[in-house]
Structures are given as structure tokens and as C-alpha cells.
Design a protein around this motif. Structure first.
Motif, PDB file in Angstrom:
ATOM      1  N   SER A 266       0.843  -1.191   0.000  1.00  0.00           N
ATOM      2  CA  SER A 266       0.000   0.000   0.000  1.00  0.00           C
ATOM      3  C   SER A 266       0.879   1.243   0.000  1.00  0.00           C
ATOM      4  O   SER A 266       1.824   1.340   0.785  1.00  0.00           O
ATOM      5  N   SER A 267       0.566   2.200  -0.861  1.00  0.00           N
ATOM      6  CA  SER A 267       1.355   3.425  -0.900  1.00  0.00           C
ATOM      7  C   SER A 267       0.573   4.539  -1.570  1.00  0.00           C
ATOM      8  O   SER A 267      -0.357   4.296  -2.341  1.00  0.00           O
ATOM      9  N   VAL A 268       0.962   5.764  -1.240  1.00  0.00           N
ATOM     10  CA  VAL A 268       0.392   6.967  -1.841  1.00  0.00           C
ATOM     11  C   VAL A 268       1.552   7.866  -2.234  1.00  0.00           C
ATOM     12  O   VAL A 268       2.431   8.140  -1.412  1.00  0.00           O
ATOM     13  N   VAL A 269       1.583   8.309  -3.484  1.00  0.00           N
ATOM     14  CA  VAL A 269       2.667   9.182  -3.934  1.00  0.00           C
ATOM     15  C   VAL A 269       2.092  10.334  -4.750  1.00  0.00           C
ATOM     16  O   VAL A 269       1.069  10.190  -5.419  1.00  0.00           O
ATOM     17  N   ARG A 270       2.750  11.464  -4.668  1.00  0.00           N
ATOM     18  CA  ARG A 270       2.435  12.596  -5.532  1.00  0.00           C
ATOM     19  C   ARG A 270       3.154  12.403  -6.859  1.00  0.00           C
ATOM     20  O   ARG A 270       4.275  11.902  -6.899  1.00  0.00           O
ATOM     21  N   ALA A 271       2.508  12.798  -7.933  1.00  0.00           N
ATOM     22  CA  ALA A 271       3.102  12.634  -9.250  1.00  0.00           C
ATOM     23  C   ALA A 271       2.836  13.871 -10.094  1.00  0.00           C
ATOM     24  O   ALA A 271       1.975  14.696  -9.764  1.00  0.00           O
ATOM     25  N   GLN A 272       3.585  13.992 -11.183  1.00  0.00           N
ATOM     26  CA  GLN A 272       3.386  15.079 -12.130  1.00  0.00           C
ATOM     27  C   GLN A 272       3.325  14.515 -13.542  1.00  0.00           C
ATOM     28  O   GLN A 272       3.947  13.489 -13.845  1.00  0.00           O
ATOM     29  N   ARG A 274       3.880  15.383 -17.803  1.00  0.00           N
ATOM     30  CA  ARG A 274       5.042  15.934 -18.508  1.00  0.00           C
ATOM     31  C   ARG A 274       5.059  17.461 -18.496  1.00  0.00           C
ATOM     32  O   ARG A 274       6.090  18.077 -18.763  1.00  0.00           O
ATOM     33  N   TRP A 275       3.910  18.099 -18.179  1.00  0.00           N
ATOM     34  CA  TRP A 275       3.850  19.560 -18.133  1.00  0.00           C
ATOM     35  C   TRP A 275       3.878  20.106 -16.709  1.00  0.00           C
ATOM     36  O   TRP A 275       3.692  21.295 -16.497  1.00  0.00           O
ATOM     37  N   GLY A 276       4.064  19.228 -15.738  1.00  0.00           N
ATOM     38  CA  GLY A 276       4.181  19.673 -14.363  1.00  0.00           C
ATOM     39  C   GLY A 276       2.881  19.747 -13.596  1.00  0.00           C
ATOM     40  O   GLY A 276       2.859  20.201 -12.452  1.00  0.00           O
ATOM     41  N   HIS A 277       1.759  19.306 -14.198  1.00  0.00           N
ATOM     42  CA  HIS A 277       0.497  19.269 -13.467  1.00  0.00           C
ATOM     43  C   HIS A 277       0.541  18.142 -12.440  1.00  0.00           C
ATOM     44  O   HIS A 277       1.059  17.054 -12.721  1.00  0.00           O
ATOM     45  N   GLY A 278      -0.004  18.407 -11.265  1.00  0.00           N
ATOM     46  CA  GLY A 278       0.083  17.441 -10.179  1.00  0.00           C
ATOM     47  C   GLY A 278      -1.037  16.419 -10.173  1.00  0.00           C
ATOM     48  O   GLY A 278      -2.091  16.593 -10.793  1.00  0.00           O
ATOM     49  N   GLY A 279      -0.801  15.345  -9.461  1.00  0.00           N
ATOM     50  CA  GLY A 279      -1.802  14.305  -9.284  1.00  0.00           C
ATOM     51  C   GLY A 279      -1.423  13.410  -8.125  1.00  0.00           C
ATOM     52  O   GLY A 279      -0.325  13.522  -7.568  1.00  0.00           O
TER      53      GLY A 279
END
Length: 393
Positions: A266-272, A274-279
Motif C-alpha cells: 500500500s502506498s500513496v505518492v504525488r506525481a506530475q 510531462r507539463w508539471g500538473h500534479g496528481g
């Protein structure tokens, strides 16, 4: 499942790693098929020993509002709870004020001397073998949802309470994790039924991947994001990757854990993109051999574990505000109200949060709808969703 010795010399069950893996796998199945929440309660009660468990709550966005689910309680008593005693629950106010994700005991919700004076205790708790001992945890609490899971035990099993508290502390993060994945999955289905695009707050990508990075399931949002190539990509061998190196490294770490049956992954990570928008990316383990059957049409009875991946792209408030102002000429107040409407708040809730009158909010909603070129609030919600999607590219 391991056991420890509790008060009175009785064995008190405690969770070992294998049992945690099993229960979390059921939780992530529940994120995709809500009927698994009952399976989870059944296995949780069995694992915890002499503890009766229950889950109740609602999620406006995903339309998940089950009848209170339970295991171990007398059905006749649960019927009277639904009809009458639920409104008299003496623990409810204390539990509702508890911090989200932090388990609390029944006595912390209401001191026993106060409980003893209530009809709820004398007419409902006491006749069941005095089930005043127990603990619960608020799993979610915001303007559009509220979920609580708890458990009680007869007074003769009061020595199980410490073990039950430990169990809740271990599982609470996973339960909250599963609810968030469920919100991505079911919110996505709701928006797909309406023909809406992939938007933050309106679903996201759901995938099931094996240890070789091969996709065994992908919803329509995941297929769309992979085709766009901003978040996801396939290599020459057809293996899935995140465009964001950090998210892809986290994916590899989770996939490596799939080969170890004792890893929950189980894990939660922030991601972007290719244009730097977060998710936000959430991952969890699905084991069909621990479930008997498995959601998403994946092969049942397979020894192959799957990694469940949920990706919800997000648009920054600043980017959305700037676009609404530049494209539609909306004022700061009109933007704030329109976004709150799009996020599911009612006119009353908006007025309270902004500390203004209902009349002011209604005027701002009307002005915002006029500038967006829509005639109803549902049109405003769709317009904001469309704009968020366009910002994401």
C-alpha cells in the motif's frame, strides 16, 4: 493469525503480517466492488476475536450510502438500532468529533457513568451482554462524505479492547486508502455515465498490473491518459510506466513487493505529468487466492497477484482561477462560489463557509452561470469540469 495472552489468561488474537495482507487485499477489492465491505467486516471480526463490527456512512459524490453493514451483532437488535436506537446512540457525538483516522474507545467517546444513565445503554447495549466496551475510527469526514467503522464486545471479553485498538491503528490507514481509491473508481463511473471527460474530483485512472508491468485491466480514463502520453506510457515491450520518474520508481517498488506474499505494498505518492500538473497515485495489492473471486473481471483463483493503481490528476486552484477570470471575466467571488458548487457544496454550505447571506451566494451563482453561458447549476458543474480537463491537456 498470532495470539497473545490477555487479562484472565485468555488468548487475545493479534494481527500477523499474513492476516494484514489478506485484510488489505479485501479492502482494495472493496474499493472496486462495494459488496466486499461486508466480506471485510466478516473477516475482520473473525481475526479480532470476540468483536462485533459495523460500518456506516455515505459519499455523495460516488453515491455510496449503504445500509449499516455489520457482523456479529444480533440482527433483531440491529433492526431496532436502524428503527430507533441509532438516533439515541450515546457515543455518536463523541465519535463524530474524533480526529479522522485516529481510533478512540467507547469510554473516550462518552464516560461510562454518563452512558449508564441513558436509555441507549439500558435498552440496547446492556441486553446484548453489555457491549459497552469497544472502539471505532472516523475514516472520512468532509462536506460530501462521512464514514465510521467500529466494533464492540461483551463485557466478559473486555480484555480484547487493547488488541482491537491495535488492529484499528494498523488497518485505519488502509481503510482510508481504500475509500479514496473507491472514490476515484466510482466517481469515474458516475462521470463516464454522464459522458464527462476525465477531471479531478470526477474520477480518474484505475489499472490492475502484474509484476511484469503488464496491464490486466484499465478503465476508460486510464486508456485515455495512456493515449495522451502525459501521465502514462508504454515501452517497446508493452510495459506500463509513469512519465514522472519518482512515481515510476514507487511503482517499481510496489511491483517488486508483489512477489513477496507478506508485503502489503500500500502506498500513496504525488506525481506530475510531462507539463508539471500534479496528481495523486494510490496503490494496493489484490490477491485472488485470498479473495475467492476478484473484481474487474480479472482471472479468479489465479496465483498471480495484481497491483491496483489509481491515478487522480489535479488542477491547481490558481490555474483554474486564472483561466476562469481570463476566459469568462468572472470575479474572485464568482469564481470561489462556482468552484464550490462544482465540488458538491450546497448553497447553505457555501454561505456558511464564506460567512455571507444565502441571497449573496444565489446572486453570485446566477452571475457565474450567466458568464459561463449556462442556465442551471448542473451546467456550471459541467463547465468547471470541462475547463479542468482542458487545463490538464
Amino acid at each position: 493469525m498470532a495470539s497473545g495472552t490477555g487479562a484472565g489468561g485468555n488468548d487475545v488474537p493479534t494481527l500477523d503480517v499474513d492476516k494484514v495482507v489478506e485484510l488489505t487485499s479485501v479492502l482494495f477489492a472493496a474499493a472496486l466492488d462495494q459488496s466486499y465491505w461486508q466480506t471485510f467486516l466478516t473477516r475482520l471480526s473473525t481475526s479480532a476475536g470476540m468483536v462485533s463490527t459495523h460500518l456506516y456512512g455515505y459519499d455523495v459524490k460516488t453515491r455510496f450510502a449503504p445500509e449499516p453493514l455489520y457482523y456479529g451483532y444480533d440482527p433483531d437488535f440491529m433492526a431496532t438500532y436502524a428503527e430507533h436506537y441509532g438516533q439515541l446512540n450515546a457515543w455518536a457525538d463523541g465519535l463524530a468529533r474524533a480526529p479522522v483516522g485516529v481510533p478512540v474507545t467507547s469510554a473516550q467517546c462518552l464516560p461510562e457513568e454518563e452512558l449508564f444513565a441513558t436509555s441507549f445503554y439500558n435498552e440496547w447495549v446492556l441486553p446484548q451482554g453489555d457491549v459497552r466496551t469497544g472502539a471505532g475510527v472516523v475514516l472520512a469526514r468532509d462536506h460530501s462524505r462521512f464514514f465510521v467503522l467500529g466494533g464492540n464486545m461483551e463485557q466478559r471479553y473486555a480484555h480484547y479492547e487493547d488488541g482491537w485498538l491495535r488492529t484499528l491503528r494498523i488497518l485505519a490507514p488502509h481503510m482510508r486508502h481504500a475509500l479514496e481509491i473507491g472514490r476515484v473508481h466510482f466517481d469515474g463511473i458516475a462521470h463516464a455515465e454522464l459522458g464527462d471527460p476525465v477531471v479531478p474530483g470526477g474520477g480518474g485512472a484505475i489499472l490492475a498490473i502484474n509484476g511484469a508491468r503488464q496491464v490486466r485491466y484499465a478503465n476508460s480514463q486510464a486508456l485515455e491518459l495512456a493515449e495522451q502520453g502525459a501521465w502514462l506510457r508504454y515501452d517497446a515491450l508493452g510495459r506500463l510506466h509513469f512519465v514522472d520518474p519518482y512515481a515510476d520508481s514507487a511503482l517499481q517498488k510496489a511491483l517488486s513487493g508483489l512477489s513477496d506474499g507478506r508485503a502489503s505494498v500500500s502506498s500513496v505518492v504525488r506525481a506530475q505529468d510531462r507539463w508539471g500538473h500534479g496528481g495523486v497515485v494510490r496503490m494496493g495489492r489484490l490477491d485472488s487466492d485470498k479473495l475467492g473471486s476478484i473484481p474487474l473481471g480479472l482471472p479468479p483463483g489465479s496465483s498471480e497477484p495484481y497491483l491496483l493503481v489509481a491515478l487522480r490528476p489535479q488542477v491547481s486552484a490558481a490555474a483554474l482561477d486564472a483561466q476562469l477570470q481570463a476566459e469568462f471575466g468572472m470575479t474572485v467571488s464568482e469564481i470561489a462560489v462556482a468552484v464550490m458548487v462544482a465540488d458538491g457544496l450546497t448553497i447553505d454550505e457555501i454561505a456558511r463557509q464564506r460567512d455571507v447571506s444565502l441571497h449573496t451566494v444565489r446572486d453570485q451563482v446566477k452571475a457565474g452561470m450567466h458568464k459561463l453561458g449556462v442556465a442551471r447549476q448542473v451546467g456550471m458543474v459541467r463547465a468547471i469540469a470541462d475547463l479542468r480537463s482542458r487545463i490538464l491537456g
